[in-house]
Design an enzyme around this catalytic site. Structure first.
Site, PDB file in Angstrom:
ATOM      1  N   GLN A  76       0.862  -1.202   0.000  1.00 31.66           N
ATOM      2  CA  GLN A  76       0.000   0.000   0.000  1.00 31.66           C
ATOM      3  C   GLN A  76       0.889   1.239   0.000  1.00 31.66           C
ATOM      4  O   GLN A  76       0.755   2.113   0.853  1.00 31.66           O
ATOM      5  CB  GLN A  76      -0.913   0.007   1.239  1.00 31.66           C
ATOM      6  N   SER A  77       1.805   1.325  -0.940  1.00 30.99           N
ATOM      7  CA  SER A  77       2.807   2.380  -0.924  1.00 30.99           C
ATOM      8  C   SER A  77       2.296   3.681  -1.546  1.00 30.99           C
ATOM      9  O   SER A  77       1.902   3.711  -2.717  1.00 30.99           O
ATOM     10  CB  SER A  77       4.050   1.892  -1.677  1.00 30.99           C
TER      11      SER A  77
END
Ligand code: PLP
Length: 336
Positions: A76-77
């Site tokens: 979930q960057s």
């Protein structure tokens, strides 16, 4: 320091706002005055700190004639989302290498930033196990692209190179100019400390301007000693590239690792409290991985009386709210 010597793309045209948080300060007993610098409102799809860094990194990529960008991050960057977004704007292909730091956490249909990787049309997504050598994994993707006649450019995780950190050297200069105009004397700046480019660049910028304003980094993954060493070495590399005289003193690097919880990206009770409190007092969204934990640190330190009465504290809001939409259960379970 003359950052105008370094090429950039011009993604940051105007200073991000500094806002006083009266309701939030009141909710903490009006012991201190809390201000926020809204880097969550930076341009780029969804906003956030990586835009300042990518301004420099993508300028370098384009000068080198790159036609594709490769970068890496967690599943979930925010950094991957923003690298992809700016690559779309620049007409570059973008390949993401995602590290499954929490085993089993990658789901192709996950929402939040992952959904945006798909919506924005990432050219390629490679998922590798936690603990992989991410530079080596990105090199593999680069080799494959070169074999196809492409000219790829690798941006390290978080764009936390000396070049990327220049975005936050510039932010420190921007901040000092704003504080001067507002007549606001800040006691301490609090920010999340992750891949360290933000903390390192910001600190180098303040030291380079002899600002005398302490910076406290709240760790989101590493133990304090490891994080401080990482910030210190990157701050000195950034200072050198910025043309600063002298180095960043080791004792100017201050990290607090008390708010990480069980590990990177794993929710904590104080994180959910911080996210809810800021949402319900100021309608400002934090994120679960970085700013939520950093704000949990600031809240706890204020409650413990770590700052003088009525001190002006500045929280650097580095963005990340799209990740909230990957964690609805954490907040619903907690009474949201
Ligand atoms: C990447 C990120 C950080 C941490 O910045 P670093 O430069 O990696 O230390 C903080 N907040 C958000 C929202 C981020 O995406």
């Amino acid at each position: 320091m003359n950052l105008a010597k370094l090429p950039r793309r011009g993604y940051v045209q105007t200073p991000t706002p500094i806002e006083f948080l009266p309701n939030f300060s009141k909710a903490l007993g009006d012991k201190v005055r809390i201000f926020v610098k809204r880097d969550d409102l930076l341009p780029g799809c969804g906003g956030g700190n990586k835009t300042r860094k990518l301004d420099f990194c993508l300028a370098d990529a384009m000068l080198q004639g790159a036609d594709s960008v490769i970068t890496c991050g967690a599943v979930q960057s925010n950094h991957c989302r923003l690298t992809l977004a700016w690559s779309v704007k620049e007409g570059l292909d973008c390949h993401l290498v995602l590290e499954e730091r929490v085993k089993g956490s990658y789901r192709p249909d996950a929402l939040g930033n992952n959904f945006l990787y798909r919506l924005l049309g990432a050219t390629g997504i490679t998922v590798v196990p936690g603990g992989s050598d991410m530079s080596a994994e990105m090199e593999k993707v680069a080799d494959a692209l070169r074999k196809k006649g492409k000219n790829p450019y690798i941006i390290p995780g978080g764009a936390s190179s000396a070049l990327g950190a220049q975005g936050y050297v510039a932010c420190a200069q921007e901040l000092l100019e704003q504080l001067f105009r507002m007549g606001l004397d800040v006691h301490t700046v609090v920010l999340p400390s992750g891949s360290a480019g933000t903390h390192a660049g910001f600190l180098a910028g303040l030291v380079g301007c002899n600002a005398g304003i302490p910076v406290l980094g709240i760790d989101v993954s590493r133990p304090r000693a490891v994080q401080e060493a990482l910030v210190h070495s990157l701050a000195n590399e950034a200072a050198k590239l910025a043309g600063m005289n002298g180095t960043v003193p080791r004792d100017a690097v201050k990290c607090d690792d008390a708010y990480v919880g069980e590990g990177y990206s794993l929710p904590t009770a104080s994180m959910t409290e911080a996210v809810k409190l800021l949402a319900r007092t100021e309608a400002i969204l934090l994120d679960p991985v970085y700013t939520g934990k950093a704000m949990a640190g600031l809240i706890d330190l204020v409650r413990k009386g770590a700052f003088p009465e009525q001190a002006n504290l500045l929280f650097l809001h580095t963005g990340g709210s799209p990740a909230l939409y990957a964690y609805p259960d954490t907040f619903l379970k907690d009474g949201a």
